[in-house]
Design a protein around this motif. Sequence first.
Motif, PDB file in Angstrom:
ATOM      1  N   ILE A  56       1.044  -1.310   0.126  1.00 48.44           N
ATOM      2  CA  ILE A  56       0.443   0.162  -0.015  1.00 48.44           C
ATOM      3  C   ILE A  56       1.001   1.598   0.323  1.00 48.44           C
ATOM      4  CG2 ILE A  56      -2.036   1.348   1.152  1.00 48.44           C
ATOM      5  CD1 ILE A  56      -2.326  -1.966   2.445  1.00 48.44           C
ATOM      6  N   THR A  57       0.791   2.287  -0.549  1.00 51.14           N
ATOM      7  CA  THR A  57       1.309   2.944  -0.726  1.00 51.14           C
ATOM      8  C   THR A  57       0.849   4.040   1.026  1.00 51.14           C
ATOM      9  OG1 THR A  57       0.845   3.824  -2.719  1.00 51.14           O
ATOM     10  CG2 THR A  57       1.228   5.965  -1.873  1.00 51.14           C
ATOM     11  N   ASP A  58       1.951   5.051   1.119  1.00 52.68           N
ATOM     12  CA  ASP A  58       2.107   5.729   2.563  1.00 52.68           C
ATOM     13  C   ASP A  58       2.136   4.306   3.671  1.00 52.68           C
ATOM     14  OD1 ASP A  58       3.245   7.944   1.559  1.00 52.68           O
ATOM     15  OD2 ASP A  58       0.891   9.134   0.972  1.00 52.68           O
ATOM     16  N   ALA A  59       2.428   3.150   2.958  1.00 54.05           N
ATOM     17  CA  ALA A  59       2.195   1.927   4.019  1.00 54.05           C
ATOM     18  C   ALA A  59       2.395   2.783   6.021  1.00 54.05           C
ATOM     19  CB  ALA A  59       3.269   0.788   4.111  1.00 54.05           C
ATOM     20  N   HIS A  60       3.198   3.169   6.524  1.00 50.95           N
ATOM     21  CA  HIS A  60       3.546   4.090   7.147  1.00 50.95           C
ATOM     22  C   HIS A  60       1.910   5.676   8.331  1.00 50.95           C
ATOM     23  CE1 HIS A  60       4.729   7.520   4.707  1.00 50.95           C
ATOM     24  NE2 HIS A  60       4.864   7.743   5.596  1.00 50.95           N
ATOM     25  N   LEU A  61       1.509   5.834   7.180  1.00 51.54           N
ATOM     26  CA  LEU A  61       0.235   6.657   7.931  1.00 51.54           C
ATOM     27  C   LEU A  61      -0.836   5.338   8.543  1.00 51.54           C
ATOM     28  CD1 LEU A  61       0.304   9.248   5.166  1.00 51.54           C
ATOM     29  CD2 LEU A  61       1.271   9.383   7.024  1.00 51.54           C
ATOM     30  N   CYS A  62      -1.208   6.472   9.271  1.00 52.82           N
ATOM     31  CA  CYS A  62      -2.394   5.743  10.558  1.00 52.82           C
ATOM     32  C   CYS A  62      -3.257   5.794   9.466  1.00 52.82           C
ATOM     33  CB  CYS A  62      -2.289   6.720  11.623  1.00 52.82           C
ATOM     34  SG  CYS A  62      -3.603   5.887  13.091  1.00 52.82           S
ATOM     35  N   CYS A  63      -4.338   4.651   9.496  1.00 57.30           N
ATOM     36  CA  CYS A  63      -5.597   4.779   8.985  1.00 57.30           C
ATOM     37  C   CYS A  63      -6.366   5.683   9.564  1.00 57.30           C
ATOM     38  CB  CYS A  63      -6.085   3.173   9.381  1.00 57.30           C
ATOM     39  SG  CYS A  63      -6.578   2.532  10.769  1.00 57.30           S
ATOM     40  N   GLY A  64      -6.127   5.873  11.011  1.00 57.87           N
ATOM     41  CA  GLY A  64      -7.310   6.748  11.627  1.00 57.87           C
ATOM     42  C   GLY A  64      -8.060   6.293  13.038  1.00 57.87           C
ATOM     43  N   SER A  65      -7.450   4.984  13.246  1.00 63.33           N
ATOM     44  CA  SER A  65      -8.526   4.580  14.063  1.00 63.33           C
ATOM     45  C   SER A  65      -8.181   5.166  15.337  1.00 63.33           C
ATOM     46  CB  SER A  65      -8.183   2.790  13.344  1.00 63.33           C
ATOM     47  OG  SER A  65      -9.253   2.497  15.081  1.00 63.33           O
ATOM     48  N   ALA A  66      -6.822   4.654  16.624  1.00 62.53           N
ATOM     49  CA  ALA A  66      -6.454   5.020  17.133  1.00 62.53           C
ATOM     50  C   ALA A  66      -7.536   4.603  18.742  1.00 62.53           C
ATOM     51  CB  ALA A  66      -6.137   6.320  16.781  1.00 62.53           C
ATOM     52  N   GLY A  67      -8.177   3.931  18.613  1.00 63.95           N
ATOM     53  CA  GLY A  67      -8.431   3.855  19.660  1.00 63.95           C
ATOM     54  C   GLY A  67     -10.327   4.404  19.583  1.00 63.95           C
TER      55      GLY A  67
ATOM     56  N   LEU B 227      -8.829  -2.691  11.426  1.00 64.17           N
ATOM     57  CA  LEU B 227     -10.066  -3.856   9.834  1.00 64.17           C
ATOM     58  C   LEU B 227     -10.993  -2.598  10.723  1.00 64.17           C
ATOM     59  CD1 LEU B 227      -9.057  -7.040  11.862  1.00 64.17           C
ATOM     60  CD2 LEU B 227      -8.311  -5.947   9.489  1.00 64.17           C
ATOM     61  N   THR B 228     -11.437  -2.592  11.771  1.00 59.50           N
ATOM     62  CA  THR B 228     -13.345  -2.112  10.925  1.00 59.50           C
ATOM     63  C   THR B 228     -13.435  -0.288  10.585  1.00 59.50           C
ATOM     64  OG1 THR B 228     -12.883  -0.836  14.083  1.00 59.50           O
ATOM     65  CG2 THR B 228     -14.413  -2.833  13.350  1.00 59.50           C
ATOM     66  N   GLN B 229     -12.337  -0.133  10.810  1.00 64.03           N
ATOM     67  CA  GLN B 229     -11.805   1.466   9.614  1.00 64.03           C
ATOM     68  C   GLN B 229     -11.652   1.418   8.747  1.00 64.03           C
ATOM     69  OE1 GLN B 229     -12.507   4.607  10.977  1.00 64.03           O
ATOM     70  NE2 GLN B 229     -10.377   6.068  10.707  1.00 64.03           N
ATOM     71  N   LEU B 230     -10.790   0.460   8.167  1.00 57.78           N
ATOM     72  CA  LEU B 230     -10.866  -0.694   7.237  1.00 57.78           C
ATOM     73  C   LEU B 230     -12.357  -0.551   6.041  1.00 57.78           C
ATOM     74  CD1 LEU B 230      -7.313  -1.360   6.696  1.00 57.78           C
ATOM     75  CD2 LEU B 230      -7.688   0.240   5.661  1.00 57.78           C
ATOM     76  N   GLN B 231     -12.785  -1.769   7.443  1.00 60.18           N
ATOM     77  CA  GLN B 231     -13.689  -2.692   6.586  1.00 60.18           C
ATOM     78  C   GLN B 231     -14.862  -0.915   6.443  1.00 60.18           C
ATOM     79  OE1 GLN B 231     -16.079  -4.830   9.211  1.00 60.18           O
ATOM     80  NE2 GLN B 231     -16.774  -6.234   7.487  1.00 60.18           N
ATOM     81  N   MET B 232     -15.106   0.347   6.824  1.00 64.30           N
ATOM     82  CA  MET B 232     -16.270   1.516   6.906  1.00 64.30           C
ATOM     83  C   MET B 232     -15.830   2.048   6.005  1.00 64.30           C
ATOM     84  SD  MET B 232     -17.522   4.350   9.802  1.00 64.30           S
ATOM     85  CE  MET B 232     -15.145   5.291   9.854  1.00 64.30           C
ATOM     86  N   HIS B 233     -15.016   2.638   5.519  1.00 64.13           N
ATOM     87  CA  HIS B 233     -14.526   3.186   4.440  1.00 64.13           C
ATOM     88  C   HIS B 233     -14.356   2.873   3.254  1.00 64.13           C
ATOM     89  CE1 HIS B 233     -13.502   7.233   7.014  1.00 64.13           C
ATOM     90  NE2 HIS B 233     -13.388   6.352   7.648  1.00 64.13           N
ATOM     91  N   LEU B 234     -13.813   1.889   2.836  1.00 65.37           N
ATOM     92  CA  LEU B 234     -14.454   0.906   1.909  1.00 65.37           C
ATOM     93  C   LEU B 234     -15.551   0.907   1.542  1.00 65.37           C
ATOM     94  CD1 LEU B 234     -11.243  -1.609   2.314  1.00 65.37           C
ATOM     95  CD2 LEU B 234     -11.624   0.257   0.724  1.00 65.37           C
TER      96      LEU B 234
ATOM     97  N   GLY C  40      -9.229   7.825   7.528  1.00 68.09           N
ATOM     98  CA  GLY C  40      -9.590   6.150   6.962  1.00 68.09           C
ATOM     99  C   GLY C  40     -10.166   6.392   5.139  1.00 68.09           C
ATOM    100  N   GLU C  41     -10.432   7.748   5.196  1.00 69.70           N
ATOM    101  CA  GLU C  41     -10.765   7.579   3.554  1.00 69.70           C
ATOM    102  C   GLU C  41      -9.428   7.056   2.296  1.00 69.70           C
ATOM    103  OE1 GLU C  41     -13.342  10.610   0.590  1.00 69.70           O
ATOM    104  OE2 GLU C  41     -12.808  10.904   2.732  1.00 69.70           O
TER     105      GLU C  41
END
Length: 416
Positions: free
Chosen positions: A337-348, A385-392, A362-363
């Motif tokens: 994934i491009t910019d793999a080091h960047l957070c998906c925005g979930s964080a608790g 996983l839940t963050q990715l699922q929602m935004h996908l 997330g988007e």
Amino acid sequence: MLHTIPTAQLGPLGEPMARAVSACVHCGFCLAACPTYRELGQEMDTPRGRIVLMKEVLEGRMTFEAAQPHVDRCLGCLACEPACPSGVPYRDLISPFRALAKSKFKRGIAERLRRFISAQTIPYPKRFRVAMRLGSLAKAVMPERWRSMLELVPEKLPPPQSWQEVYPAKGGQRARVALLIGCAQQVLDPDINTATIEVLTRNGVEVVIPRSQGCCGGLAWHTGNLESARAFARQNLAAFPADVDAILTNAAGCGSAMHEYHLVLRGTADEARAESFRHRVMDVSAFLMKLGLREPLRQTQLKVSYHDACHLANAQNVRRQPRDLLRAIPGLQLLEITDAHLCCGSAGSYNMDQPEIASSLGEKKAQAVIATGAEVVASGNIGCLTQLQMHLKKLGSTIEVKHTMQILRDAHSQIP
């Protein structure tokens, strides 16, 4: 400088905070790695900027209230740590500072209520399941910040699962481990635990599920609730047996929190036990790669992209192992994934505390996943996983979202 911070007045966490502050040389290498700087473009929303703010507060030259908006916007993703040439232990500063801040000023009523409800539901699976059901029913009339958190909840929660106390190894025992089964994960995707147990036992590992275990304490620790974090840490110190080869986690945030028990319990009678305990904690992917997989695995043509959970890659330095496990499946095509080091925005609870930033991150992560052409995206953390699922889903994508252990289990599934 180190001597300007009154560490004696700050309690047992004062010294680690002062060491972290003094290690920063303000070079700015952390800026490019910081998700909030990418989003907001402000110096005070970078690790370097936050360190300056926290230093000013600790030295008594700034109020907690003035620094707190920028400190609150920190995801705690720790992407700054591997980017830092000076080795600043940012984790030794951000959570202890939040714990100190909690005792120094009061937040608004709405914010305190949100944090109270999160603290009283998420770490307790039965309560969390009830809260998710009630929240889903009332989503339409919820304030925006509450709705943003509830959007992460699947339209239909999976049925609850339970696990026995001991699962014997199959085909000859090679190791014995104890597994943390988590709290939110039990509600949002309990199959992750079932898949983890199956993969371990098929690889000759006896799995113990301590009955008296509890939440890892990560949510409390990362939001500054030191008292609650210590209670959870002590519960797990007592619950997990000594006669195992490792204490395993399958959620990056949980593993990261347990690795910080020595800091959570610093200055208490349990500090030495916590120091010993944390060195026995391993992510399941790291443990399996160290042990070695048993063949065979089923041939597949699956295209899989792997998302680095921040608290796996940055906090535990586990990057290669999940990828190597996936590559061990014959025919599987692993896509980066491009910019793999960047957070998906979930964080608790970040989706509730900072919904705009969380949604934007997330988007962007979902778009990066789609761009790989993958059929499945894998990760090692329930929040991701839940963050990715929602935004996908929001982007209309049909890419499946799975834990690394679920993909491995499926590769075993047709093997007798």
